[in-house]
Structure formats: structure tokens, C-alpha cells
Design an enzyme around this catalytic site. Structure first.
Site, PDB file in Angstrom:
ATOM      1  N   LYS A  22       0.947  -1.234   0.031  1.00  0.00           N
ATOM      2  CA  LYS A  22      -0.058  -0.011  -0.118  1.00  0.00           C
ATOM      3  C   LYS A  22       0.793   1.320  -0.073  1.00  0.00           C
ATOM      4  O   LYS A  22       0.811   2.122  -0.806  1.00  0.00           O
ATOM      5  CB  LYS A  22      -0.973   0.166   1.190  1.00  0.00           C
ATOM      6  CG  LYS A  22      -1.445   1.256   1.503  1.00  0.00           C
ATOM      7  CD  LYS A  22      -2.098   1.412   2.989  1.00  0.00           C
ATOM      8  CE  LYS A  22      -1.423   1.561   4.099  1.00  0.00           C
ATOM      9  NZ  LYS A  22      -1.130   2.930   4.644  1.00  0.00           N
ATOM     10  N   ASN A  23       1.890   1.170   0.849  1.00  0.00           N
ATOM     11  CA  ASN A  23       2.603   2.465   0.937  1.00  0.00           C
ATOM     12  C   ASN A  23       3.368   2.812  -0.062  1.00  0.00           C
ATOM     13  O   ASN A  23       4.406   3.778  -0.108  1.00  0.00           O
ATOM     14  CB  ASN A  23       3.195   2.547   2.304  1.00  0.00           C
ATOM     15  CG  ASN A  23       2.266   2.680   3.475  1.00  0.00           C
ATOM     16  OD1 ASN A  23       1.373   3.127   3.173  1.00  0.00           O
ATOM     17  ND2 ASN A  23       2.758   2.527   4.488  1.00  0.00           N
ATOM     18  N   CYS A 127      -4.230  12.851  14.126  1.00  0.00           N
ATOM     19  CA  CYS A 127      -4.804  11.422  13.842  1.00  0.00           C
ATOM     20  C   CYS A 127      -4.803  10.320  15.004  1.00  0.00           C
ATOM     21  O   CYS A 127      -3.996  10.733  15.996  1.00  0.00           O
ATOM     22  CB  CYS A 127      -4.226  10.794  12.373  1.00  0.00           C
ATOM     23  SG  CYS A 127      -2.932   9.791  12.494  1.00  0.00           S
TER      24      CYS A 127
END
Ligand code: EPU
Length: 429
Positions: A22-23, A127
Site C-alpha cells: 500500500k505505502n 490522527c
């Protein structure tokens, strides 16, 4: 909202295939903004952050053609391939809804300013794992000659043409390095990024940019040099395997017992994790350059661990490590150095019977403690993975709420786990 129901205590046996990272996929997708020609990306994981990025790119006017390639008998759509074509960029504004859903939306800042001379991206707030400012992205862009203003929660960046500069990062930042690396490819002259991130995902992005015609040296070291070029071309690129997904399955073998073969991974990217898991008593071998075998025959023993930037032990494996440490004999001291608030999972693990004390950026885990199934709440992506692991070891039923967090970054984790014997199901309500 979906939840997972897990019945623990079942050892795992079999083979798991690792998806694309994903990254790595996120910055590689952002790189399509740097060229008018089509970019073909392969091995994208079927996870929600990627779908969010598709949506983001479409709002900028980019055309995306998707094809799913079926991955074997499980029928899981994987190895996703996409043709991303930024022939024209019709919008340079990324709204709060998208940034709020996915902070990595800020990765389009550098490429948009470099290609279009302007970008407007909502400033991300705090976050669940820490404050996570983007000041280093903005300072770097200013060094490259962009004018930056923050108005009504939006970062507004403007530049005629970016000019190469020497940029020193006060802190190592992964997406900051990626953002400025992309911007520098189209800047006039030489850019030097000092104290740059060395993560494999940065290297993967640089590999793609080089295929597109960028001139980059020193990737994988902390000094990256970029000679700007007037334009980049299209290219085809397969993203690297997800090292955190692979590490999570190693941890699954450790906590549930049994033996797992992990295919389509890159053991070289996991050296710190493999060494630490061996210290805990897990047997990990790499029979081929793209596979790992993990076996847990003996009781685990405690081992201290400190998160670090690559090539150190990744913060994205800290939550999973804590789950494993609850089953190791003795005290393990876990020090989190990257994010200041990344222990939310510990409080949920305590509800399952773990003995964990948090002191600032350190967690002291005393094990082994039997875990018992409970209702728990996932607070972020890796915290969710840690709760799934705990559920695999717990007696009775574990119910994990808010699994949308795990869907952001793990491709069908419940199906992959079920295929190797875990009793886990997804329930939609
Ligand atoms: N930082 C600043 N200013 C900045 C940028 C970062 O102070 O401008 C600080 C952060 O607050 C943090 C540290 O520097 O304390 C490192 O943050 P970094 O910028 O490296 O994190 P990131 O690029 O936002 C990426 C991954 C994260 C991973 C971190 C660390 C992506 C899309 N995200 O985030 O992945 O934890 O690097 O390795 O690549 C995940 O996949 O679950 C995830 C959170």
C-alpha cells in the site's frame, strides 16, 4: 459497519500470498500526475486507501482504467493493474473529505505543483497515532521556490517552475521524502535531499520515476540527488510486496502457533523484523528470495524492541509485536520513537487479559498471559492487525468493531487467514 468475529486457539498451517505494498502504491499512483503519458501500475493491493486514491485522482481529471487479475483458487481480486493517464489535469484542489479519509492525499502536493504550478490541498489534522504535521513537506517545497499559504484550512502552493535546492529534513519523513522527490524530478537544476528516508517504498518510487526518465542518484542512502528534467514519460511498473503485511503474517504464525509459508514477499525488506522475531523464539527461514517460512514450536521469550526508521524495526509492526509479546515469557520493553500516540491497541489488549503498562513512549509487556475473547474496538490500521492477532490466540470469541481501519491496508485479511485455518469471519451490520 463490518466487524470481525474470531474464535481463537487454532494453529495456522499453509501458504499465504502477499499483496503489493500500500505505502508504495500510494506514491506511485501520485507519480502519474508528473506526465501527460499513461502510467501502467501493476500489483496494486485491493485495499481501501487505493480506492480512495483512485477517487482522488479522478477528481483531478485523471482517467483510470482498472483491471483485476484473479489470484488463484481463492478468487480474491488481486494483482490489480491500472492505467493512469493524466493527459490533462482539470482540477488542482483536494478537498478535506479526501484528506480526512486518507492523510497520504498530501502526496499529490509535490507532483501537482511541479506539473501545474499550483495545488490546493486541505491541511491534515491530528490522527489516532500522533500529530503528524506536514511542515517538512511545505518547507521543502518553499526551498524549491514554491509560495505556500495556509488559508481556511487549505494549503495553497504556487510556483512558476520549481528550482532545484538543497533540502535538509529535520526529521526523517517517508512521504515527505517521496513528495519532494517527485517535485524535484521536474525542477530546474539539481536538488539534494539530505537526511532522506531510506524505506523500500521510497526506493520503489524512485525506480518508477527513473523508468519515467527522472535522473536520481543515492536512493536507499540518506542523501538523494535529483537532476531535474523538463518532462517525464509514461512507464510500466509493478509495486513491491507489502513488507508489513508479510510481517503481520509472521506474527500470526508466532501467536497462533503452527507453520506458515509466506509467498511473494521480499525477506530482504524485513531483516529487522525477522531478527527480532527469532529473538522471541520464532523460527523464520527464507527458502527462496521471495518467500519465508515461520514456525512456532517452542514457548516465546520476552525481547525488548525499539521502533526506528528503515532499516530499523518499523513502527508499522509495533502493534503486532506487542500482541506477540503478551505471549512471551518475561518482560518486554517496547519503545516507540516515530509516533507519540501509537499505543491505543495496548488498552484493548489489556481488556483481553494482557499485562501492559504504558509510560510515555514506552510499553512494558509482561507475559505470558492467557488472552480471553472480548469485544474490542480497532482505532487505526495497525492497531486492528494487533487485535486480530490477539483474537487468534484468545480463548473464546473476540469481536472486533470498526474493521474499516484494517480494510484500508490489508487485502482481505480474513480470507487469507481463513485459508490457513483461522476461524474468523466478517459480519456486516
Ligand atoms: N513529521 C513531522 N513533519 C512532517 C512529516 C513528518 O514532524 O512534515 C513527523 C511525524 O509526525 C512522525 C515522523 O515525522 O513523528 C515520521 O513521519 P513520516 O512522515 O515518516 O510518516 P508518514 O510519511 O506520514 C509513512 C507511512 C506510515 C508509517 C510512517 C513511518 C505512508 C502512506 N504512510 O507515514 O504508514 O507509519 O511512514 O514509517 O507511507 C501505515 O501504513 O499504517 C502507516 C501509518
Amino acid at each position: 459497519m463490518d466487524r470481525f468475529i474470531i474464535y481463537g486457539g487454532v494453529p495456522l498451517h499453509g501458504t499465504v500470498h502477499i499483496s503489493g505494498a500500500k505505502n508504495s502504491a500510494l506514491p506511485c499512483l501520485a507519480a502519474c500526475l508528473l506526465t501527460e503519458q499513461p502510467l501502467i501500475l501493476e500489483n496494486l493491493p485491493a485495499v481501501r486507501d487505493i480506492t480512495t486514491t483512485f477517487h482522488l485522482l479522478r477528481t483531478l481529471g485523471i482517467t483510470l482504467e482498472e483491471n483485476d487479475v484473479q489470484a488463484g483458487a481463492s478468487g480474491i481480486p488481486a494483482r490489480r493493474r491500472i492505467v493512469a493517464h493524466a493527459r490533462q489535469i482539470t482540477n488542482v484542489e483536494v478537498p478535506w473529505e479526501l484528506v480526512r479519509t486518507m492523510r497520504a492525499s498530501t502526496l499529490i502536493l509535490g507532483p501537482l505543483v511541479a506539473r501545474c504550478g499550483q495545488a490546493q490541498v486541505s491541511l491534515p489534522g491530528g490522527c489516532a497515532i500522533g500529530a503528524r504535521p506536514i511542515d517538512l513537506h511545505l518547507k521543502g517545497l518553499e526551498k524549491l521556490g514554491a509560495q505556500i499559504a495556509v488559508e481556511h484550512g487549505m494549503v495553497i502552493a504556487r510556483a512558476d517552475r520549481l528550482r532545484g535546492a538543497r533540502i535538509y529534513f529535520d526529521r526523517i519523513t517517508v512521504t515527505g521524502t517521496e513528495d519532494l522527490l517527485m517535485a524535484a524530478t521536474l525542477a530546474e537544476g539539481e536538488t539534494v535531499l539530505e537526511n532522506a528516508a531510506r524505506e523500500p517504498e521510497v526506493r520503489d518510487l524512485a525506480g518508477l520515476l527513473t523508468k519515467m526518465g527522472a535522473r536520481i542518484d543515492g536512493v536507499g542512502t540518506s542523501t538523494i540527488r535529483v537532476q531535474g528534467v523538463p518532462r517525464l514519460t509514461g512507464a510500466t511498473h509493478g509495486v513491491i510486496p507489502d513488507r508489513i503485511e508479510a510481517g503481520t503474517f509472521l506474527a500470526a504464525a508466532g501467536i497462533a502457533g503452527g507453520d506458515l509459508t509466506i509467498e511473494d514477499c521480499c525477506p530482504d525488506h524485513l531483516l529487522a523484523v525477522i531478527e527480532k522475531f527469532r529473538e522471541l523464539g520464532l523460527s523464520v527461514e527464507s527458502p527462496t528470495p521471495t518467500s519465508l517460512c515461520a514456525q512456532c514450536e517452542n514457548p516465546l521469550r520476552a525481547a525488548d524492541m525499539t521502533t526506528e526508521e528503515y532499516p530499523g524495526f518499523p513502527t508499522d509492526m509495533q502493534a503486532q509485536y506487542i500482541a506477540l509479546a503478551t505471549q512471551a515469557s518475561g518482560p518486554s520493553l517496547i519503545t516507540e520513537t516515530i509516533f507519540e500516540n501509537r499505543f491505543m491497541h495496548a488498552l484493548e489488549l489489556v481488556r483481553m487479559g494482557a499485562n501492559i503498562r504504558i509510560e510515555g513512549n514506552r510499553a512494558i509487556v509482561r507475559g505470558p498471559t492467557p488472552l480471553s475473547g472480548a469485544g474490542v474496538i480497532a482505532s487505526d490500521l495497525r492497531a486492528s492487525a494487533s487485535l486480530v492477532l490477539a483474537g487468534l490466540a484468545a480463548q473464546g470469541e473476540t469481536i472486533i468493531e470498526r474493521v474499516y481501519h484494517i480494510d484500508r491496508g490489508y487485502e482481505h485479511i480474513e480470507e487469507k487467514l481463513r485459508a490457513v485455518g483461522a476461524q474468523i469471519e466478517r459480519v456486516s451490520s
